[in-house]
Scaffold this motif. Structure first.
Motif, PDB file in Angstrom:
ATOM      1  N   VAL A 130       0.837  -1.205   0.000  1.00 27.43           N
ATOM      2  CA  VAL A 130       0.000   0.000   0.000  1.00 27.43           C
ATOM      3  C   VAL A 130       0.870   1.253   0.000  1.00 27.43           C
ATOM      4  N   LEU A 131       1.940   1.242   0.802  1.00 27.83           N
ATOM      5  CA  LEU A 131       2.842   2.395   0.844  1.00 27.83           C
ATOM      6  C   LEU A 131       3.545   2.582  -0.498  1.00 27.83           C
ATOM      7  N   ASN A 132       4.045   1.499  -1.070  1.00 25.10           N
ATOM      8  CA  ASN A 132       4.732   1.596  -2.361  1.00 25.10           C
ATOM      9  C   ASN A 132       3.827   2.174  -3.437  1.00 25.10           C
ATOM     10  N   LYS A 133       2.582   1.750  -3.469  1.00 22.17           N
ATOM     11  CA  LYS A 133       1.647   2.255  -4.480  1.00 22.17           C
ATOM     12  C   LYS A 133       1.418   3.755  -4.318  1.00 22.17           C
ATOM     13  N   SER A 134       1.323   4.217  -3.077  1.00 23.07           N
ATOM     14  CA  SER A 134       1.145   5.656  -2.829  1.00 23.07           C
ATOM     15  C   SER A 134       2.375   6.440  -3.263  1.00 23.07           C
ATOM     16  N   LEU A 135       3.560   5.904  -2.979  1.00 25.63           N
ATOM     17  CA  LEU A 135       4.798   6.559  -3.410  1.00 25.63           C
ATOM     18  C   LEU A 135       4.916   6.557  -4.934  1.00 25.63           C
ATOM     19  N   ASN A 136       4.492   5.478  -5.561  1.00 26.29           N
ATOM     20  CA  ASN A 136       4.528   5.411  -7.031  1.00 26.29           C
ATOM     21  C   ASN A 136       3.665   6.505  -7.652  1.00 26.29           C
ATOM     22  N   ILE A 137       2.499   6.737  -7.048  1.00 30.60           N
ATOM     23  CA  ILE A 137       1.605   7.776  -7.566  1.00 30.60           C
ATOM     24  C   ILE A 137       2.235   9.150  -7.367  1.00 30.60           C
ATOM     25  N   PHE A 138       2.802   9.382  -6.192  1.00 31.14           N
ATOM     26  CA  PHE A 138       3.384  10.692  -5.897  1.00 31.14           C
ATOM     27  C   PHE A 138       4.572  10.988  -6.813  1.00 31.14           C
ATOM     28  N   PHE A 139       5.480  10.038  -6.965  1.00 33.28           N
ATOM     29  CA  PHE A 139       6.691  10.272  -7.755  1.00 33.28           C
ATOM     30  C   PHE A 139       6.511   9.957  -9.251  1.00 33.28           C
ATOM     31  N   ARG A 140       5.385   9.333  -9.579  1.00 30.28           N
ATOM     32  CA  ARG A 140       5.082   8.945 -10.964  1.00 30.28           C
ATOM     33  C   ARG A 140       6.157   8.014 -11.525  1.00 30.28           C
ATOM     34  N   LYS A 141       6.617   7.121 -10.678  1.00 29.69           N
ATOM     35  CA  LYS A 141       7.585   6.101 -11.071  1.00 29.69           C
ATOM     36  C   LYS A 141       7.567   5.007 -10.013  1.00 29.69           C
ATOM     37  N   GLU A 142       8.172   3.872 -10.325  1.00 30.67           N
ATOM     38  CA  GLU A 142       8.222   2.758  -9.387  1.00 30.67           C
ATOM     39  C   GLU A 142       9.191   3.074  -8.241  1.00 30.67           C
ATOM     40  N   ILE A 143       8.680   2.970  -7.024  1.00 30.21           N
ATOM     41  CA  ILE A 143       9.494   3.181  -5.828  1.00 30.21           C
ATOM     42  C   ILE A 143       9.446   1.902  -4.996  1.00 30.21           C
ATOM     43  N   GLU A 144      10.612   1.449  -4.568  1.00 34.34           N
ATOM     44  CA  GLU A 144      10.681   0.269  -3.721  1.00 34.34           C
ATOM     45  C   GLU A 144      11.175   0.678  -2.335  1.00 34.34           C
ATOM     46  N   THR A 145      10.432   0.284  -1.318  1.00 34.80           N
ATOM     47  CA  THR A 145      10.817   0.575   0.053  1.00 34.80           C
ATOM     48  C   THR A 145      11.427  -0.668   0.698  1.00 34.80           C
ATOM     49  N   LEU A 146      12.246  -0.435   1.717  1.00 35.56           N
ATOM     50  CA  LEU A 146      12.769  -1.534   2.538  1.00 35.56           C
ATOM     51  C   LEU A 146      12.543  -1.170   3.991  1.00 35.56           C
ATOM     52  N   GLY A 147      11.831  -2.045   4.718  1.00 30.46           N
ATOM     53  CA  GLY A 147      11.412  -1.733   6.067  1.00 30.46           C
ATOM     54  C   GLY A 147      12.424  -2.094   7.133  1.00 30.46           C
ATOM     55  N   CYS A 148      12.204  -1.566   8.331  1.00 33.46           N
ATOM     56  CA  CYS A 148      13.103  -1.809   9.455  1.00 33.46           C
ATOM     57  C   CYS A 148      12.955  -3.217  10.016  1.00 33.46           C
ATOM     58  N   GLY A 149      11.976  -3.946   9.553  1.00 33.94           N
ATOM     59  CA  GLY A 149      11.730  -5.315   9.984  1.00 33.94           C
ATOM     60  C   GLY A 149      10.457  -5.792   9.338  1.00 33.94           C
ATOM     61  N   ARG A 150       9.969  -6.904   9.820  1.00 31.38           N
ATOM     62  CA  ARG A 150       8.683  -7.360   9.296  1.00 31.38           C
ATOM     63  C   ARG A 150       7.775  -7.704  10.457  1.00 31.38           C
ATOM     64  N   THR A 151       6.545  -7.254  10.384  1.00 35.48           N
ATOM     65  CA  THR A 151       5.559  -7.583  11.402  1.00 35.48           C
ATOM     66  C   THR A 151       4.616  -8.630  10.830  1.00 35.48           C
ATOM     67  N   ASP A 152       4.100  -9.493  11.700  1.00 33.99           N
ATOM     68  CA  ASP A 152       3.196 -10.547  11.265  1.00 33.99           C
ATOM     69  C   ASP A 152       1.813  -9.988  10.958  1.00 33.99           C
ATOM     70  N   SER A 153       1.006 -10.823  10.349  1.00 31.98           N
ATOM     71  CA  SER A 153      -0.369 -10.466  10.025  1.00 31.98           C
ATOM     72  C   SER A 153      -1.111 -10.027  11.281  1.00 31.98           C
ATOM     73  N   GLY A 154      -1.753  -8.848  11.220  1.00 30.43           N
ATOM     74  CA  GLY A 154      -2.544  -8.354  12.336  1.00 30.43           C
ATOM     75  C   GLY A 154      -1.788  -7.589  13.395  1.00 30.43           C
ATOM     76  N   VAL A 155      -0.446  -7.526  13.278  1.00 33.76           N
ATOM     77  CA  VAL A 155       0.374  -6.792  14.244  1.00 33.76           C
ATOM     78  C   VAL A 155       0.420  -5.317  13.859  1.00 33.76           C
ATOM     79  N   HIS A 156       0.477  -4.441  14.845  1.00 29.59           N
ATOM     80  CA  HIS A 156       0.441  -2.997  14.629  1.00 29.59           C
ATOM     81  C   HIS A 156       1.821  -2.371  14.829  1.00 29.59           C
ATOM     82  N   ALA A 157       1.967  -1.143  14.359  1.00 28.57           N
ATOM     83  CA  ALA A 157       3.210  -0.395  14.582  1.00 28.57           C
ATOM     84  C   ALA A 157       2.861   1.068  14.833  1.00 28.57           C
TER      85      ALA A 157
END
Length: 255
Positions: free
Chosen positions: A33-60
Motif C-alpha cells: 500500500v505504501l509503495n503504491k502511494s509513493l509510485n503515484i506521488f513520484f510517478r515512477k516505481e518506488i521500492e521501500t525496505l522496512g526496518c523489519g517485518r511484522t506478522d499479520s494483524g500486528v500494529h506499529a
C-alpha cells in the motif's frame, strides 16, 4: 543524470487489515500500500525496505522504511510530501516524517534498538477488539514479573523462535522486560537490539502460562536453556502486539 538520494520515511499503521508489513504474493501488506502511494506521488516505481517485518494483524506506532529517489526535498517540500502521501494512504496507515540520510543508511540493519508492547485486557471492551487480547483468567502478576525478569538474564532465544525461521543467530540483547498495570488490563514491555520471528508473542504466551499457574516462574530457566520451541508456551494472538519504537544512531542528524 541526477544523483539518487536516500530517505527514511517514518510511519504508523493499524495492522488488522494487513498480512504484515512485507509484500505478499496473494495478500495485501502494508508495504504494498505504501509503495503504491509513493509510485503515484513520484510517478515512477518506488521500492521501500522496512526496518523489519511484522506478522499479520500486528500494529506499529513507529516504523521506518527507506527508499531512493532523485528528488531533493527542502523542509517545505517534506511537509507537502507528508500531506500528499497521507491523502493517498488509507486511514489505517499514516506517515509522520521524511528524513534525508546517507546513501548507505539502512532501515533494517542500522537499527540499534526496537521496542514492543503487548496489550491484554480482562473485561469485554468493544474499543479494544483489534488492539488488545482479552483474557478471562485471573493472573498472578507477581509471578509474571518474576518470569519477565528472568528473560533479561539470557541472550539465546531459540525457545521462542518460530520453527524453520531463517535466522543467522538466535542471540538478542534484552534491555527491558516488564509488565505494566493499566485500567482493565496489562501491557508487557520488551526492548532489545533485535528480535526473532514470533519471539514476543511466544514470550508473552509463556509468561501468561506462569500467570495462570500452568508453570512456575523458575521454569523459564529450563525452557530458555532447552532452545526448543515446543517447550515454551503458545503464541498469543497478533491483535495485542505493537512495534512502538525503532532507534538509529543518526536519526536526529539529517544529512
Amino acid at each position: 543524470m541526477q544523483k539518487s538520494r536516500r530517505y527514511f520515511i517514518e510511519l504508523a499503521y493499524k495492522g488488522t487489515a494487513y498480512h504484515g508489513w512485507q509484500l505478499q504474493p496473494n495478500a495485501i501488506a502494508v508495504q504494498e500500500v505504501l509503495n503504491k502511494s509513493l509510485n503515484i506521488f513520484f510517478r515512477k516505481e518506488i521500492e521501500t525496505l522496512g526496518c523489519g517485518r511484522t506478522d499479520s494483524g500486528v500494529h506499529a506506532s513507529q516504523f521506518y522504511a527507506h527508499f531512493d529517489v532523485e528528488q531533493d526535498f527542502s523542509e517545505t517540500d517534506k511537509e507537502k510530501f507528508i500531506r500528499s502521501i497521507n491523502s493517498l494512504l488509507p486511514s489505517d496507515i499514516s506517515v509522520s516524517q521524511l528524513i534525508k540520510v546517507n546513501n548507505d543508511a539502512h532501515a533494517r540493519f542500522d537499527a540499534t534498538l526496537r521496542a514492543y508492547q503487548y496489550h491484554l485486557h480482562f473485561k469485554k471492551d468493544p474499543f479494544k477488539t483489534d488492539t488488545s487480547w482479552r483474557i478471562k483468567d485471573k493472573l498472578n502478576l507477581i509471578a509474571m514479573e518474576e518470569a519477565a525478569n528472568i528473560i533479561k538474564e539470557y541472550q539465546d532465544f531459540g525457545a521462542f523462535c518460530k520453527s524453520n525461521a531463517d535466522n543467522f543467530t538466535n542471540i538478542c540483547h534484552i534491555q527491558k522486560s516488564e509488565w505494566e498495570i493499566v485500567p482493565n488490563g496489562l501491557i508487557y514491555h520488551i526492548t532489545a537490539n533485535r528480535f526473532l520471528r514470533n519471539m514476543v508473542r511466544a514470550i508473552v504466551g509463556t509468561l501468561v502460562d506462569v500467570g495462570k499457574g500452568k508453570i512456575e516462574a523458575q521454569d523459564l530457566h529450563q525452557i530458555i536453556q532447552s532452545q526448543n520451541r515446543s517447550a515454551a508456551g503458545a503464541s498469543v494472538p497478533a491483535c495485542g502486539l505493537f512495534l512502538t519504537q525503532v532507534k538509529y544512531p543518526y536519526i536526529n542528524n539529517n544529512v
